[in-house]
Write a protein that holds these residues in place. Structure first.
Motif, PDB file in Angstrom:
ATOM      1  N   THR A   1      -6.795   1.925  -1.946  1.00  0.00           N
ATOM      2  CA  THR A   1      -7.550   0.688  -1.735  1.00  0.00           C
ATOM      3  C   THR A   1      -8.164   0.183  -3.040  1.00  0.00           C
ATOM      4  O   THR A   1      -8.428  -1.016  -3.188  1.00  0.00           O
ATOM      5  CB  THR A   1      -8.673   0.914  -0.705  1.00  0.00           C
ATOM      6  OG1 THR A   1      -9.460   2.041  -1.100  1.00  0.00           O
ATOM      7  CG2 THR A   1      -8.091   1.205   0.667  1.00  0.00           C
TER       8      THR A   1
ATOM      9  N   GLY B   1      -6.377  -2.727   0.432  1.00  0.00           N
ATOM     10  CA  GLY B   1      -7.684  -2.931  -0.188  1.00  0.00           C
ATOM     11  C   GLY B   1      -8.022  -4.390  -0.406  1.00  0.00           C
ATOM     12  O   GLY B   1      -9.194  -4.754  -0.533  1.00  0.00           O
TER      13      GLY B   1
ATOM     14  N   VAL C   1      -6.642   0.881   6.703  1.00  0.00           N
ATOM     15  CA  VAL C   1      -6.532   2.004   5.764  1.00  0.00           C
ATOM     16  C   VAL C   1      -6.653   3.329   6.507  1.00  0.00           C
ATOM     17  O   VAL C   1      -5.876   4.272   6.267  1.00  0.00           O
ATOM     18  CB  VAL C   1      -7.609   1.908   4.666  1.00  0.00           C
ATOM     19  CG1 VAL C   1      -7.597   3.158   3.791  1.00  0.00           C
ATOM     20  CG2 VAL C   1      -7.381   0.668   3.803  1.00  0.00           C
TER      21      VAL C   1
ATOM     22  N   HIS D   1       0.835  -1.208   0.000  1.00  0.00           N
ATOM     23  CA  HIS D   1       0.000   0.000   0.000  1.00  0.00           C
ATOM     24  C   HIS D   1       0.870   1.258   0.000  1.00  0.00           C
ATOM     25  O   HIS D   1       0.617   2.210  -0.754  1.00  0.00           O
ATOM     26  CB  HIS D   1      -0.909  -0.015   1.230  1.00  0.00           C
ATOM     27  CG  HIS D   1      -2.122   0.846   1.101  1.00  0.00           C
ATOM     28  ND1 HIS D   1      -3.339   0.377   0.672  1.00  0.00           N
ATOM     29  CD2 HIS D   1      -2.315   2.164   1.342  1.00  0.00           C
ATOM     30  CE1 HIS D   1      -4.225   1.347   0.660  1.00  0.00           C
ATOM     31  NE2 HIS D   1      -3.627   2.457   1.073  1.00  0.00           N
TER      32      HIS D   1
END
Length: 240
Positions: free
Chosen positions: A162, A173, A195, A30
């Motif tokens: 995500t 995600g 997140v 991420h």
């Protein structure tokens, strides 16, 4: 309370921190995706905005063009990119890039363009060249607003990354997408919390950087708020 307890147990389960699908791996994926998109957005937006802001020309056109990335939903850009380059990392990167450019370009242009003309003239009166005025006067004064644009862009990119899971890429995600496919509400909730945590830490970390690059005389919250509001109102363009 049952869902909350299940989510706590999910986070306490060592199995969720191991292998290529574990939390550490997904966090790294991420951050790599978000960092690459943010760096590319800065490399594109900053030089353009610095030049336009220094000369006070063409800024409105550039900002309106860049804001197309805000007007079109990121998911729509993702779908279009898939048609052009296929699934994987590239469509996700393009969608995040389009989202990341506008705040950086807008804030950088406004910050430079609205530096007091009297300060510019005073600097030139001291014998500074145009380049010296830019580096020694304009950029230091515009730094807080530039950093605010980067900060806004970073949070938006991290939160929207995500979507990369929708095109067969990794990142946090994946917990949400896989949770939906498996009808696993606990995994969905855990992914959303991860997140949110990464986006919050990003915002706080860059907030400290913004404070560090702000000249001492401008660090008062009231002065900072006044500066941003003044720049936005005088230029006719809202800072991010």
């Amino acid at each position: 309370m049952s869902l909350f307890a299940d989510v706590v147990r999910w986070f306490l389960d060592p199995a969720h921190y191991q292998g290529s699908t574990g939390v550490p791996t997904r966090v790294v994926e991420h951050l790599l995706m978000s960092g690459a998109a943010l760096a590319a957005a800065a490399l594109i937006a900053l030089p353009v905005a610095v030049v336009l802001g220094h000369y006070r020309k063409g800024g409105a056109v550039a900002i309106n063009v860049s804001n197309i990335g805000r007007a079109i939903p990121s998911f729509a850009i993702l779908v279009l990119a898939v048609q052009l380059v296929g699934i994987g990392v590239r469509p996700a990167f393009l969608a995040l890039l389009a989202l990341g450019i506008p705040p950086i370009l807008t804030n950088t242009y406004i910050g430079l363009a609205e530096v007091s003309p009297e300060l510019r003239e005073a600097a030139r009166g001291l014998g500074m060249t145009g380049r010296q005025v830019l580096w020694r006067v304009e950029l230091p004064l515009a730094a807080p607003l530039i950093m605010a644009g980067i900060r806004t862009s970073a949070v938006q990119v991290v939160a929207t990354a995500t979507l990369a899971a929708e095109v067969a890429w990794g990142g946090l995600g994946r917990f949400i997408i896989d949770g939906f496919s498996q009808q696993d509400n606990v995994q969905i909730f855990a992914g959303a919390l991860l997140v949110a945590a990464v986006a919050t830490l990003t915002e706080r970390g860059l907030g400290m950087v913004q404070t560090a690059v702000t000249p001492a005389g401008m660090r008062s919250s009231k002065k900072g708020a006044g500066l941003q509001g003044s720049l936005g109102s005088r230029s006719g363009v809202k800072a991010a």
